[in-house]
Design an enzyme around this catalytic site. Structure first.
Site, mmCIF file in Angstrom:
data_model
loop_
_atom_site.group_PDB
_atom_site.id
_atom_site.type_symbol
_atom_site.label_atom_id
_atom_site.label_comp_id
_atom_site.label_asym_id
_atom_site.label_seq_id
_atom_site.Cartn_x
_atom_site.Cartn_y
_atom_site.Cartn_z
ATOM 1 N N LYS A 45 -12.433 7.646 11.611
ATOM 2 C CA LYS A 45 -13.513 6.979 10.863
ATOM 3 C C LYS A 45 -14.814 6.857 11.657
ATOM 4 O O LYS A 45 -15.622 5.957 11.423
ATOM 5 C CB LYS A 45 -13.092 5.580 10.335
ATOM 6 C CG LYS A 45 -11.768 5.478 9.644
ATOM 7 C CD LYS A 45 -11.441 6.629 8.741
ATOM 8 C CE LYS A 45 -12.211 6.642 7.448
ATOM 9 N NZ LYS A 45 -11.838 7.872 6.655
ATOM 10 N N SER A 46 -14.989 7.785 12.604
ATOM 11 C CA SER A 46 -16.191 7.737 13.448
ATOM 12 C C SER A 46 -17.168 8.862 13.163
ATOM 13 O O SER A 46 -18.136 9.041 13.897
ATOM 14 C CB SER A 46 -15.773 7.792 14.925
ATOM 15 O OG SER A 46 -14.922 6.728 15.234
ATOM 16 N N GLY A 47 -16.893 9.669 12.121
ATOM 17 C CA GLY A 47 -17.815 10.755 11.796
ATOM 18 C C GLY A 47 -17.223 12.145 11.982
ATOM 19 O O GLY A 47 -17.966 13.140 12.079
ATOM 20 N N THR A 48 -15.896 12.242 11.989
ATOM 21 C CA THR A 48 -15.216 13.536 12.165
ATOM 22 C C THR A 48 -15.642 14.535 11.088
ATOM 23 O O THR A 48 -16.062 15.663 11.396
ATOM 24 C CB THR A 48 -13.684 13.341 12.040
ATOM 25 O OG1 THR A 48 -13.323 12.048 12.503
ATOM 26 C CG2 THR A 48 -12.927 14.417 12.769
ATOM 27 N N TRP A 73 -10.475 20.849 6.600
ATOM 28 C CA TRP A 73 -9.276 20.788 7.443
ATOM 29 C C TRP A 73 -8.786 22.168 7.877
ATOM 30 O O TRP A 73 -7.981 22.264 8.803
ATOM 31 C CB TRP A 73 -8.163 20.003 6.748
ATOM 32 C CG TRP A 73 -7.840 20.486 5.361
ATOM 33 C CD1 TRP A 73 -7.062 21.547 5.037
ATOM 34 C CD2 TRP A 73 -8.305 19.916 4.133
ATOM 35 N NE1 TRP A 73 -7.005 21.687 3.668
ATOM 36 C CE2 TRP A 73 -7.750 20.710 3.082
ATOM 37 C CE3 TRP A 73 -9.117 18.835 3.811
ATOM 38 C CZ2 TRP A 73 -8.003 20.436 1.730
ATOM 39 C CZ3 TRP A 73 -9.360 18.570 2.463
ATOM 40 C CH2 TRP A 73 -8.809 19.357 1.444
ATOM 41 N N HIS A 101 -7.920 13.711 17.239
ATOM 42 C CA HIS A 101 -8.103 12.268 17.415
ATOM 43 C C HIS A 101 -7.374 11.797 18.678
ATOM 44 O O HIS A 101 -7.258 10.593 18.902
ATOM 45 C CB HIS A 101 -7.523 11.505 16.226
ATOM 46 C CG HIS A 101 -8.298 11.636 14.942
ATOM 47 N ND1 HIS A 101 -9.662 11.518 14.872
ATOM 48 C CD2 HIS A 101 -7.870 11.822 13.652
ATOM 49 C CE1 HIS A 101 -10.042 11.648 13.604
ATOM 50 N NE2 HIS A 101 -8.990 11.849 12.856
ATOM 51 N N ARG A 123 -18.561 5.559 17.198
ATOM 52 C CA ARG A 123 -19.215 4.742 16.173
ATOM 53 C C ARG A 123 -18.967 3.270 16.490
ATOM 54 O O ARG A 123 -17.895 2.922 17.028
ATOM 55 C CB ARG A 123 -18.621 5.096 14.802
ATOM 56 C CG ARG A 123 -19.322 4.441 13.626
ATOM 57 C CD ARG A 123 -18.650 4.834 12.305
ATOM 58 N NE ARG A 123 -19.449 4.428 11.173
ATOM 59 C CZ ARG A 123 -19.072 4.539 9.898
ATOM 60 N NH1 ARG A 123 -17.897 5.093 9.622
ATOM 61 N NH2 ARG A 123 -19.848 4.131 8.920
ATOM 62 N N SER A 131 -14.784 0.835 7.718
ATOM 63 C CA SER A 131 -14.436 2.101 7.077
ATOM 64 C C SER A 131 -12.906 2.233 6.994
ATOM 65 O O SER A 131 -12.358 2.623 5.959
ATOM 66 C CB SER A 131 -15.045 3.252 7.880
ATOM 67 O OG SER A 131 -14.786 4.473 7.271
ATOM 68 N N ARG A 250 -17.691 7.207 1.660
ATOM 69 C CA ARG A 250 -17.782 5.908 0.987
ATOM 70 C C ARG A 250 -19.229 5.420 0.937
ATOM 71 O O ARG A 250 -19.837 5.351 -0.113
ATOM 72 C CB ARG A 250 -16.875 4.932 1.759
ATOM 73 C CG ARG A 250 -16.599 3.597 1.103
ATOM 74 C CD ARG A 250 -15.761 2.726 2.040
ATOM 75 N NE ARG A 250 -16.431 2.515 3.317
ATOM 76 C CZ ARG A 250 -17.246 1.501 3.600
ATOM 77 N NH1 ARG A 250 -17.468 0.571 2.708
ATOM 78 N NH2 ARG A 250 -17.829 1.416 4.786
ATOM 79 N N GLY A 252 -21.465 5.774 4.206
ATOM 80 C CA GLY A 252 -22.189 6.599 5.172
ATOM 81 C C GLY A 252 -23.408 5.923 5.770
ATOM 82 O O GLY A 252 -24.461 6.549 5.913
HETATM 83 P P1 A3P Z 1 -17.804 4.973 5.637
HETATM 84 O O1 A3P Z 1 -16.426 4.668 5.172
HETATM 85 O O2 A3P Z 1 -18.406 3.846 6.433
HETATM 86 O O3 A3P Z 1 -18.706 5.434 4.551
HETATM 87 P P2 A3P Z 1 -14.140 10.284 9.517
HETATM 88 O O4 A3P Z 1 -14.612 11.561 8.962
HETATM 89 O O5 A3P Z 1 -14.086 10.248 11.021
HETATM 90 O O6 A3P Z 1 -12.850 9.841 8.875
HETATM 91 O O7 A3P Z 1 -15.225 9.182 9.174
HETATM 92 C C1 A3P Z 1 -15.476 8.821 7.836
HETATM 93 C C2 A3P Z 1 -16.761 8.022 7.796
HETATM 94 O O8 A3P Z 1 -17.870 8.900 8.075
HETATM 95 C C3 A3P Z 1 -16.997 7.397 6.434
HETATM 96 O O9 A3P Z 1 -17.708 6.177 6.680
HETATM 97 C C4 A3P Z 1 -17.877 8.472 5.801
HETATM 98 O O10 A3P Z 1 -18.630 8.042 4.684
HETATM 99 C C5 A3P Z 1 -18.781 8.819 6.984
HETATM 100 N N1 A3P Z 1 -19.487 10.090 6.785
HETATM 101 C C6 A3P Z 1 -18.977 11.294 6.440
HETATM 102 N N2 A3P Z 1 -19.965 12.192 6.259
HETATM 103 C C7 A3P Z 1 -21.136 11.538 6.481
HETATM 104 C C8 A3P Z 1 -22.516 11.913 6.413
HETATM 105 N N3 A3P Z 1 -22.890 13.131 6.066
HETATM 106 N N4 A3P Z 1 -23.441 10.977 6.711
HETATM 107 C C9 A3P Z 1 -23.082 9.729 7.053
HETATM 108 N N5 A3P Z 1 -21.783 9.305 7.126
HETATM 109 C C10 A3P Z 1 -20.828 10.202 6.830
#
Ligand code: A3P
Length: 287
Positions: A45-48, A73, A101, A123, A131, A250, A252
């Site tokens: 949940k850090s921007g993967t 994936w 991860h 993050r 998130s 969700r 972002g």
């Molecule tokens: P939120 O739930 O706060 O919206 P991961 O990919 O590591 O599982 O992280 C998911 C988080 O990254 C989610 O956060 C998602 O919305 C956010 N995310 C994915 N793509 C993004 C983008 N283009 N810009 C900003 N946030 C993004």
């Protein structure tokens, strides 16, 4: 279902068994990295997913086919997931792009020998918590978060998938041979996506024209990326991820924790954060 039913304890952390059966953990343990591999490393949940869009676009010089035709994936596979075993990764041409991860101290032997390029995204853990809380509520392969205060306790104690955020971040910040590791914060990417694309491209030794960097940044802003079926997880069946409960992409944004944590929870979070991060000298955008 409970942790015992859904998770495997591997090298001291919980992993969701459905995604990481024993044979995939074994596969990763014996995996051969190449020095020119590019590895996106994150705590969940850090921007993967965001980097799984940005990095291939940089590598392709802005050609969008890679993100338009292949789900994230398979485009940037997680090495610890069962799909890694069936994708013939050994046959992929260099430079290969992967995600993981894993904590630093979980990495397989060949990682420390080959020293591939690592992009480590960090993050604000308060937003990672927020998130995760929503994600655990919609993903059936994870233990339901339960009441927020209980999930907060589990998160701060590392009793969630991939263990403690604090251990993950500290482990990677204290890695040896840092010249093959680039650190970037999710919040920096929010503040300046074009600048972040440029920094990542430089680290990848890809020289791109300004218009290409702009095009990549534009393609990867939240509202545009959310439309990409190959990246928004809409291809995943709803029994596995029920996006009617919470979308994968969700909100972002940076700082959503303010809308999630109560004042008491935020204070408790701060106290734990201060204690666990007291020896860390890295300057985070949110500190
Ligand atoms: P939120 O739930 O706060 O919206 P991961 O990919 O590591 O599982 O992280 C998911 C988080 O990254 C989610 O956060 C998602 O919305 C956010 N995310 C994915 N793509 C993004 C983008 N283009 N810009 C900003 N946030 C993004």
């Amino acid at each position: 279902m409970t942790e015992a039913e859904l998770y495997t304890v591997y090298k001291g952390v919980y992993l969701p068994t459905l995604l990481h059966p024993p044979q995939s953990l074994e596969y990763y343990e014996g995996f051969s990295f190449r020095p020119d591999d590019i590895l996106i490393v994150t705590y969940p949940k850090s921007g993967t997913t965001w980097l799984q869009e940005i990095v291939p676009l940089i590598q392709s010089g802005g050609d969008e086919a890679c993100v338009d035709t292949v789900p994230n994936w398979d485009r940037v596979p997680w090495l610890e997931e069962h799909r890694a075993c069936v994708l013939n990764l050994e046959q992929r041409p260099s430079p290969r792009i992967f995600a993981t991860h894993y904590h630093y101290n979980m990495m397989p032997v060949s990682f420390f020998k080959a020293k591939p390029k690592v992009i480590y995204a960090i993050r604000n853990p308060r937003d990672v918590f927020t998130s995760s809380f929503h994600y655990y509520g919609m993903a059936s392969y994870l233990v339901s978060p339960g009441p927020q205060n209980e999930f907060l306790k589990k998160f701060l104690e590392g009793k969630v998938m991939f263990g403690s955020w604090f251990d993950h971040v500290k482990g990677w910040l204290n890695a040896e041979d840092k010249e093959h590791i680039m650190y970037i914060c999710y919040e920096e990417m929010i503040m300046d996506l074009k600048g972040s694309v440029a920094r990542i491209a430089q680290f990848m030794e890809k020289s791109l024209d300004t218009e290409v960097k702009e095009k990549i940044a534009n393609r990867c802003v939240f509202k545009n990326m959310k439309q990409n079926r190959m990246s928004n997880y809409s291809l995943v069946p709803s029994e596995f991820m029920d996006q009617s409960k919470s979308e994968f992409l969700r909100k972002g944004i940076a700082g959503d924790w303010i809308n999630q944590l109560t004042a008491t929870e935020a204070e408790h979070f701060d106290a734990v954060y201060k204690d666990k991060m007291k020896d860390v000298t890295y300057k985070f955008v949110w500190d």
